[in-house]
Design a protein around this motif. Structure first.
Motif, short mmCIF file in Angstrom:
data_model
loop_
_atom_site.label_atom_id
_atom_site.label_comp_id
_atom_site.label_asym_id
_atom_site.label_seq_id
_atom_site.Cartn_x
_atom_site.Cartn_y
_atom_site.Cartn_z
N ALA A 84 0.83 -1.20 0.00
CA ALA A 84 0.00 0.00 0.00
C ALA A 84 0.87 1.25 0.00
N THR A 85 1.97 1.23 0.74
CA THR A 85 2.90 2.35 0.75
C THR A 85 3.42 2.62 -0.66
N THR A 86 3.81 1.57 -1.34
CA THR A 86 4.36 1.70 -2.69
C THR A 86 3.31 2.22 -3.67
N ARG A 87 2.10 1.69 -3.59
CA ARG A 87 1.04 2.10 -4.51
C ARG A 87 0.71 3.57 -4.34
N ILE A 88 0.57 4.03 -3.11
CA ILE A 88 0.15 5.40 -2.84
C ILE A 88 1.26 6.39 -3.20
N THR A 89 2.48 6.12 -2.77
CA THR A 89 3.57 7.06 -3.05
C THR A 89 3.89 7.13 -4.53
N GLY A 90 3.52 6.10 -5.30
CA GLY A 90 3.75 6.15 -6.74
C GLY A 90 3.00 7.28 -7.42
N ALA A 91 1.89 7.72 -6.84
CA ALA A 91 1.11 8.82 -7.40
C ALA A 91 1.52 10.17 -6.83
N LEU A 92 2.41 10.16 -5.81
CA LEU A 92 2.73 11.39 -5.09
C LEU A 92 4.17 11.87 -5.27
N LEU A 93 5.10 10.95 -5.51
CA LEU A 93 6.53 11.29 -5.46
C LEU A 93 7.23 10.95 -6.78
N PRO A 94 8.37 11.60 -7.02
CA PRO A 94 9.12 11.34 -8.26
C PRO A 94 9.73 9.94 -8.29
N THR A 95 9.53 9.25 -9.41
CA THR A 95 10.26 8.02 -9.74
C THR A 95 11.08 8.34 -10.96
N LEU A 96 12.40 8.36 -10.80
CA LEU A 96 13.26 8.84 -11.88
C LEU A 96 13.37 7.84 -13.03
N PHE A 97 13.34 6.54 -12.71
CA PHE A 97 13.47 5.51 -13.73
C PHE A 97 12.40 4.43 -13.53
N PRO A 98 11.15 4.71 -13.90
CA PRO A 98 10.11 3.66 -13.78
C PRO A 98 10.37 2.54 -14.77
N LEU A 99 9.81 1.35 -14.48
CA LEU A 99 10.00 0.20 -15.36
C LEU A 99 8.98 0.21 -16.49
N ASP A 100 9.43 -0.25 -17.66
CA ASP A 100 8.51 -0.38 -18.78
C ASP A 100 7.88 -1.76 -18.77
N VAL A 101 7.15 -2.13 -19.83
CA VAL A 101 6.40 -3.38 -19.85
C VAL A 101 7.30 -4.60 -19.86
N LYS A 102 8.60 -4.44 -20.18
CA LYS A 102 9.54 -5.55 -20.16
C LYS A 102 10.46 -5.52 -18.94
N GLY A 103 10.10 -4.69 -17.96
CA GLY A 103 10.88 -4.65 -16.74
C GLY A 103 12.20 -3.92 -16.87
N ARG A 104 12.30 -3.00 -17.82
CA ARG A 104 13.53 -2.24 -18.02
C ARG A 104 13.35 -0.82 -17.49
N PRO A 105 14.33 -0.29 -16.76
CA PRO A 105 14.20 1.09 -16.27
C PRO A 105 14.30 2.09 -17.41
N GLN A 106 13.37 3.04 -17.42
CA GLN A 106 13.34 4.07 -18.46
C GLN A 106 13.32 5.45 -17.83
#
Length: 799
Positions: A84-106
């Motif tokens: 739940a912590t991860t889900r909520i903060t994903g909408a609130l804080l910067p993620t510099l390299f989110p993963l794409d559909v193949k699990g690669r950081p972009q």
């Protein structure tokens, strides 16, 4: 779908909880070991999120999203952070390299213009160029001070910060401002291949700048955020966290007005969906099946649920009882009918409420493994662990979970990457596939034999004296057998004479069939199937009943099936169920006769062997499984594994415990022999997976420091490969090192990957850009309700 434990968040904190819903004696060159299956050989399951262009998404609205529990903290770097912590903060804080559909950081352009390694010698230097529009919700620019504060809090140099782990941050030497305020320059003391894993999520310096703010200030609130949504409120009374559109967000404007995360237990998800309390929820296979059934029933009578089992014959019997002369029975029957009617009405109402939802399905970025505790007991011997692994038909286990859901069913071949990721390669060849004979040979080599399960007689002497006593006992046994045989022969001859006499007497009165119905003696040239005393038959396991010869046996079975129509359910299955145990014995039904001279049937290859043992102690393993309502699939897989192990002589003691205590009190503490649980996937295996497979080291008090290696199986070589990969800046070389490490992990046989977990998500039919994300992460600003189609518009655009 809910599972016991928590996933790895984007912060990759120390995974103190795992997910529930886990070679040969002379090793080959493991760098090249694999079954030959590369990434392209296995099917990659795409996202299922109902993608839609932003122009097709309506403005406004609120979406209610189910989470398992209220988050204990909003700081993902603390030990009690959860999914739940991860889900909520994903909408609130910067993620510099989110993963794409193949699990690669972009690289995320909302926060970064660029980020790259600009120097390798004498030190590795990474230069971040920030998006000049990126600001915190209080109006302050995101900059170097935020990077510095987070590094100091997570570096591990100050114990006053209560952090779960510091992987990667401890390698940083310094952080400084670049050419201007938009540049952040990070210098590493040691090379770090997974530098993209750092600073995601990035917290404002107000959270990470002091121990008090870090430890306590971010548990229930955040002083500043920088995402498409901002935190509006945390209501523990109603179990909800409310986010609203961030007016300072510089990226694409969020389509929704608000996003509400509601705590709903997994077992309550169906009711919450039916009542319209949530719009998005992870669900299990049972709930998914109900939704599919509801949307496809078209008002037809329920195929499942209360009342679906009522056949015309049963309904007729019930009517007869209700209208019969027995008043007591009639009253009971009426009460039962009323109860069923109410249950059927409630079920139909729920099904009607589920018609507004659709099931989105993919494969979750996590895998289930069979964990073998190698600290003590039989599994401390690597030969026994390998025997367990070689006994498993992994394909059959995968089919149990994924095939009913219509998902590609292929066994997972790596501990360190999932199918579709660039580093995936099947390394299971280092251990070998299913091979019953090889498994049995490994157990024999380890000293586990059928003879070892028998207790030695007390007083038996070694040497020639013991042999003399054995020979004497054999002579006595032979003498007794000869005497018994002579008596049986004499009795048979007497019976024959008596039978002949009765046959002659019956010629005149038509009763000459009694001899045909007599019980045959052993001198009639027959033997009884099941009385062959084949090796491995457990004494007293099955009661062998005399049965007719083959043709008569068929007739007898037919009669039993007919008799089943008089049973409680009126079905022939009643009778066959009673004789299943004896009929399924290898070699035919126990007690069936065969002509003299016929060889005893060989034991079927897949049938159970007798128990193995060593020094009179049987080979038995404690298989611990969770007992909660969301763990049915794990228990089903566990039962199949136990049956597979039974075929090679390993007995299992199935121990079911509560979900709450399963991981904490059993897996993490080492109170198990076999267990099933899952680990999340990662784009950074050299960093994130090292604690899971690190070799345990002795502590000063004599215990083992296992980090997160709950199997207690590891080697120095595996640790060295992880360390080399973490410092290798060439991505291709780092992946090769990880493949070598994976082959060594397979050969150690402490963890046997089984399958990538299914991901089932129920969503409102009108929602788009949300569902089963697989490796990818939500684009929260794009989630919303699809615009209604304009009247008169064509259903399919013209080409």
């Amino acid at each position: 779908m809910s599972h016991v434990g928590v996933p790895r968040g984007t912060a990759r904190k120390r995974r103190s909880l795992a997910l529930f819903t886990t070679g040969v004696l002379t090793l080959p060159v493991l760098a090249g070991c694999s079954s030959g299956n590369e990434e392209a050989a296995a099917p990659v399951v795409p996202q299922d999120v109902a993608p839609a262009a932003r122009s097709q998404v309506a403005e406004g609205g609120t979406v209610n999203w189910a989470i398992d529990t209220m988050p204990a903290t909003l700081n993902v770097f603390q030990a009690d952070a959860d999914s739940a912590t991860t889900r909520i903060t994903g909408a609130l804080l910067p993620t510099l390299f989110p993963l794409d559909v193949k699990g690669r950081p972009q690289l995320n352009p909302d926060y970064l213009e660029s980020a790259k390694v600009v120097e390798n010698e004498p030190r590795q230097v990474v230069l971040y160029r920030l998006n000049q529009q990126a600001v915190w919700s209080d109006g302050r620019e995101i900059g170097a001070p935020d990077f510095v504060a987070q590094w100091r809090a997570l570096s591990g140099k100050e114990s006053s910060f209560w952090t779960a782990r510091n992987a990667g941050y401890e390698r940083i030497e310094k952080i400084e401002r670049g050419a201007d305020d938009l540049e952040v320059k990070v210098t590493f003391a040691k090379p770090y291949a997974d530098w993209r894993s750092l600073f995601s999520p990035l917290y404002p310096k107000q959270v990470t700048g002091s121990p008090n703010a870090f430890n306590d200030g971010a548990r229930s609130t955040l002083k500043a955020t920088a995402g498409p949504f901002r935190l509006s409120g945390v209501d523990k009374a109603t179990g909800s966290v409310t986010l609203t559109r961030n007016p300072r967000w510089w990226g694409s404007r969020a389509k929704l007005d608000s996003l509400v995360f509601k705590a709903v237990k997994p077992q309550d998800r169906t009711k919450a969906l039916t009542a319209g309390k949530v719009d998005i929820a992870d669900i299990d296979a049972v709930a998914a099946h109900r939704i599919v059934q509801a949307t496809g029933s078209g008002g037809a009578p329920p195929a499942e649920g209360p009342g679906s089992e009522l056949t015309p014959a049963a309904a007729l019997r019930s009517w007869a009882v209700v209208h019969g002369s027995d008043a007591g029975a009639a009253a009971k029957a009426r009460a039962a009918r009323d109860t069923k009617a109410r249950a059927a009405t409630a079920y139909a109402t729920e099904q009607n409420g589920l018609r507004g939802y659709v099931v989105r399905k993919s494969l979750e970025p996590a895998y289930t493994q069979l964990a073998l505790n190698g600290e003590t007991g039989p599994l401390a011997d690597d030969r026994v662990r390998r025997a367990v692994a070689r006994a498993l038909d992994r394909q059959a286990l995968v089919d149990t979970v994924l095939k009913p859901l219509g998902l590609p069913a292929a066994p997972l071949g790596s501990h360190l990457a999932l199918v579709g990721q660039p580093g995936y390669k099947d390394g299971s060849g280092a251990l070998g596939g299913q091979d019953t004979k090889e498994a049995q040979a490994l157990l024999a080599d380890a000293g586990w034999t059928p003879e070892g399960a028998l207790k030695k007689e007390e007083g038996t002497k070694a040497g020639s004296e013991g042999e003399k006593q054995t020979d004497k006992k054999k002579a006595q046994d032979k003498q007794a057998q000869d005497k018994k045989k002579a008596e049986e022969q004499k009795k048979a001859e007497s019976n024959k004479k008596e039978g002949d006499k009765k046959a002659d007497d019956g010629k005149n009165n038509g009763r000459n069939d009694s001899a045909a119905r007599r019980e045959p003696s052993r001198d009639d040239g027959l033997y009884i199937v099941g009385d062959d005393n084949k090796p491995g038959d457990a004494e007293g396991a099955v009661t062998h009943v005399l049965a007719p010869a083959p043709i008569a046996a068929v007739q007898s079975a037919a009669l039993l099936r007919q008799a089943g129509h008089l049973g409680e359910t009126g079905t022939s299955e009643d009778a066959t169920a009673r004789i299943t145990a004896q009929d399924r014995q290898p070699g035919g039904a126990a007690g069936a006769y065969a002509p003299a001279g016929t060889a005893a049937p060989a034991q079927a290859p897949g049938s159970a062997r007798g128990p193995l043992g060593k020094d009179g102690k049987p080979l038995s393993l404690r298989f611990v499984l969770p007992s909660g309502p969301g763990s049915e699939s794990l228990r089903s897989v566990g039962d199949k594994i136990a049956a597979m192990l039974d075929t090679i002589g390993i007995r299992t003691e199935m121990v079911k415990v509560s979900d709450e205590s399963y991981f904490r009190d059993h897996v993490a503490s080492g109170d198990y022999d076999l267990a099933l649980y899952s680990w999340p996937a990662t784009a950074y295996p050299a960093t994130d997976d090292r604690p899971i497979f690190a070799k345990p080291v002795p502590a000063t008090d004599g215990s083992l420091l296992v980090e997160q290696n709950y199997t207690r199986v590891g080697t120095d070589h595996i640790d060295q490969l992880f360390d080399q990969a973490a410092g290798e800046l060439d991505e291709g070389s780092a992946r090769n090192l990880m493949k070598q490490a994976d082959a060594r992990i397979w050969a150690a046989a402490g963890s046997i990957p089984l399958y990538q977990r299914p991901q089932l998500v129920a969503t409102d039919k009108k929602l788009v850009n949300v569902g089963a994300f697989g490796f990818g992460v939500p684009q929260y600003q794009d989630i919303g309700f699809k615009k209604p189609q304009a009247a008169g518009a064509p259903a399919v655009p013209k080409k």
